[in-house]
Design a protein around this motif. Structure first.
Motif, PDB file in Angstrom:
ATOM      1  N   TRP A 138       0.834  -1.203   0.000  1.00  0.00           N
ATOM      2  CA  TRP A 138       0.000   0.000   0.000  1.00  0.00           C
ATOM      3  C   TRP A 138       0.869   1.254   0.000  1.00  0.00           C
ATOM      4  O   TRP A 138       0.583   2.223  -0.719  1.00  0.00           O
ATOM      5  CB  TRP A 138      -0.923  -0.009   1.206  1.00  0.00           C
ATOM      6  N   ALA A 139       1.934   1.240   0.790  1.00  0.00           N
ATOM      7  CA  ALA A 139       2.830   2.405   0.837  1.00  0.00           C
ATOM      8  C   ALA A 139       3.457   2.666  -0.529  1.00  0.00           C
ATOM      9  O   ALA A 139       3.602   3.819  -0.947  1.00  0.00           O
ATOM     10  CB  ALA A 139       3.919   2.175   1.887  1.00  0.00           C
ATOM     11  N   ALA A 140       3.833   1.596  -1.237  1.00  0.00           N
ATOM     12  CA  ALA A 140       4.410   1.759  -2.574  1.00  0.00           C
ATOM     13  C   ALA A 140       3.384   2.377  -3.524  1.00  0.00           C
ATOM     14  O   ALA A 140       3.699   3.305  -4.285  1.00  0.00           O
ATOM     15  CB  ALA A 140       4.886   0.414  -3.110  1.00  0.00           C
ATOM     16  N   ILE A 141       2.151   1.897  -3.480  1.00  0.00           N
ATOM     17  CA  ILE A 141       1.098   2.429  -4.352  1.00  0.00           C
ATOM     18  C   ILE A 141       0.851   3.905  -4.069  1.00  0.00           C
ATOM     19  O   ILE A 141       0.707   4.718  -4.988  1.00  0.00           O
ATOM     20  CB  ILE A 141      -0.195   1.605  -4.175  1.00  0.00           C
ATOM     21  N   MET A 142       0.812   4.263  -2.801  1.00  0.00           N
ATOM     22  CA  MET A 142       0.602   5.664  -2.431  1.00  0.00           C
ATOM     23  C   MET A 142       1.786   6.544  -2.837  1.00  0.00           C
ATOM     24  O   MET A 142       1.620   7.730  -3.147  1.00  0.00           O
ATOM     25  CB  MET A 142       0.355   5.782  -0.926  1.00  0.00           C
ATOM     26  N   ASP A 143       2.972   5.965  -2.849  1.00  0.00           N
ATOM     27  CA  ASP A 143       4.147   6.709  -3.300  1.00  0.00           C
ATOM     28  C   ASP A 143       4.095   6.950  -4.809  1.00  0.00           C
ATOM     29  O   ASP A 143       4.484   8.013  -5.299  1.00  0.00           O
ATOM     30  CB  ASP A 143       5.414   5.931  -2.929  1.00  0.00           C
ATOM     31  N   TRP A 144       3.596   5.969  -5.545  1.00  0.00           N
ATOM     32  CA  TRP A 144       3.534   6.084  -7.003  1.00  0.00           C
ATOM     33  C   TRP A 144       2.422   7.016  -7.473  1.00  0.00           C
ATOM     34  O   TRP A 144       2.550   7.678  -8.507  1.00  0.00           O
ATOM     35  CB  TRP A 144       3.297   4.713  -7.630  1.00  0.00           C
ATOM     36  N   ALA A 145       1.314   7.019  -6.750  1.00  0.00           N
ATOM     37  CA  ALA A 145       0.097   7.683  -7.240  1.00  0.00           C
ATOM     38  C   ALA A 145       0.310   9.118  -7.712  1.00  0.00           C
ATOM     39  O   ALA A 145      -0.150   9.476  -8.805  1.00  0.00           O
ATOM     40  CB  ALA A 145      -0.992   7.612  -6.164  1.00  0.00           C
ATOM     41  N   PRO A 146       0.995   9.980  -6.953  1.00  0.00           N
ATOM     42  CA  PRO A 146       1.149  11.365  -7.420  1.00  0.00           C
ATOM     43  C   PRO A 146       1.987  11.495  -8.685  1.00  0.00           C
ATOM     44  O   PRO A 146       1.963  12.543  -9.341  1.00  0.00           O
ATOM     45  CB  PRO A 146       1.857  12.061  -6.239  1.00  0.00           C
TER      46      PRO A 146
END
Length: 237
Positions: free
Chosen positions: A88-96
Motif C-alpha cells: 500500500w505504501a508503494a502504491i501511495m508513493d507512485w500515485a502522485p
C-alpha cells in the motif's frame, strides 16, 4: 537490472514509436504487448515471496520505463496479501507520479485490491477528488470500482457507494475527458445492479448542472419607455 533487461529483450521498436506518440511523454517506451508483459509478470510473481515482489516493483517503477511501471503495478495486483502495508505504501508513493491512462489503470487496479482488503484506506483515495492531477481524480473512480460492481453490498458497502456517488456529482462534469470517462464507466457498472439509484443520481447531476434562473428585475431596474418622464422631471418637447 536483469528484469529490466528481460523487458528490453521483448521490445518492439515500431510498436514503441506508436505507443510513445500516443502517450505524449518523454518516458522510454518499449512497445511490449500486454499479453507478453503479463506473461513475464506472472513468472516474476510466482517465483518471489511478497517482500521480494515489492522490492522488484519499486525498482521497476524507479526505472521510469513505461512498461516497467506497468509491470511494477501488476506485481502488486493480488486479492489476498498479508501483510500488505508495504504494498500500500508503494502504491501511495507512485500515485502522485501518474501521468497517463495506462499507468493509471495499472496502479489503480492494484489500489482497488488493497482498498477492498482494508476499506479504512478509502479516505486517502477519496481525497484525490480535489487533486490538481487529473489522473488522481480519475483514480478515485477506478480504485472504488469494486463497489459499483457489488451484487450484494452490505450496509457499510452502500455507505461507501453513496460517498463516491456524491463525489461524482462534480467529477462527472470534470474538465478532463479521462475523468469523465471513468465516471461513466463507474455509473454503467452500477446501473447493471441498481438502475433506480443511478436514475436518481442522474436527476441530481442534471439539476446541479442546470444554470440558475435569472432573478426577475426589480421595478426600479425595469427599462423606461421613450415617453416616460425623465429623471429631472422634464418631458421631451
Amino acid at each position: 537490472m536483469q528484469e529490466l533487461d528481460r523487458l528490453r529483450d521483448l521490445a518492439d521498436p515500431e510498436r514503441a514509436a506508436r505507443d510513445s506518440a500516443r502517450h505524449k511523454r518523454d518516458r522510454e517506451t518499449l512497445g511490449i504487448t500486454p499479453a507478453a508483459l503479463e506473461e513475464v509478470v506472472a513468472e516474476w510473481r510466482a517465483e518471489r515471496d511478497l517482500d521480494a515482489r515489492i522490492a522488484l516493483a519499486e525498482a521497476l517503477w524507479d526505472s521510469d520505463v513505461h512498461e516497467a511501471r506497468l509491470a511494477a503495478a501488476r506485481l502488486l495486483v493480488q486479492a489476498r496479501m498479508r501483510p500488505d502495508d508495504a504494498a500500500w505504501a508503494a502504491i501511495m508513493d507512485w500515485a502522485p507520479q501518474i501521468d497517463g491512462a495506462e499507468i493509471d489503470d495499472a496502479v489503480m487496479t492494484a489500489a482497488a485490491r488493497r482498498v477492498v482488503a482494508d476499506p479504512t484506506r478509502l479516505d486517502q483515495i477519496t481525497a484525490w477528488a480535489g487533486s490538481r492531477n487529473p489522473w488522481l481524480r480519475r483514480g478515485v473512480m477506478l480504485a472504488t470500482l469494486p463497489w459499483a460492481k457489488m451484487n450484494n453490498p452490505k450496509p457499510e458497502d452502500l455507505e461507501i457507494r453513496e460517498k463516491v456517488l456524491q463525489l461524482m456529482l462534480r467529477l462527472a462534469s470534470d474538465r478532463h475527458g479521462g475523468v469523465r470517462q471513468a465516471a461513466k464507466l463507474w455509473l454503467r457498472n452500477l446501473e447493471k445492479r441498481d438502475p433506480d439509484r443511478v436514475a436518481v443520481w442522474h436527476s441530481a447531476h442534471e439539476a446541479m448542472a442546470a444554470p440558475e434562473p435569472q432573478p426577475e428585475p426589480l421595478a426600479e431596474d425595469a427599462p423606461q419607455s421613450d415617453d416616460a418622464p425623465r429623471p429631472d422631471g422634464d418631458q421631451e418637447r
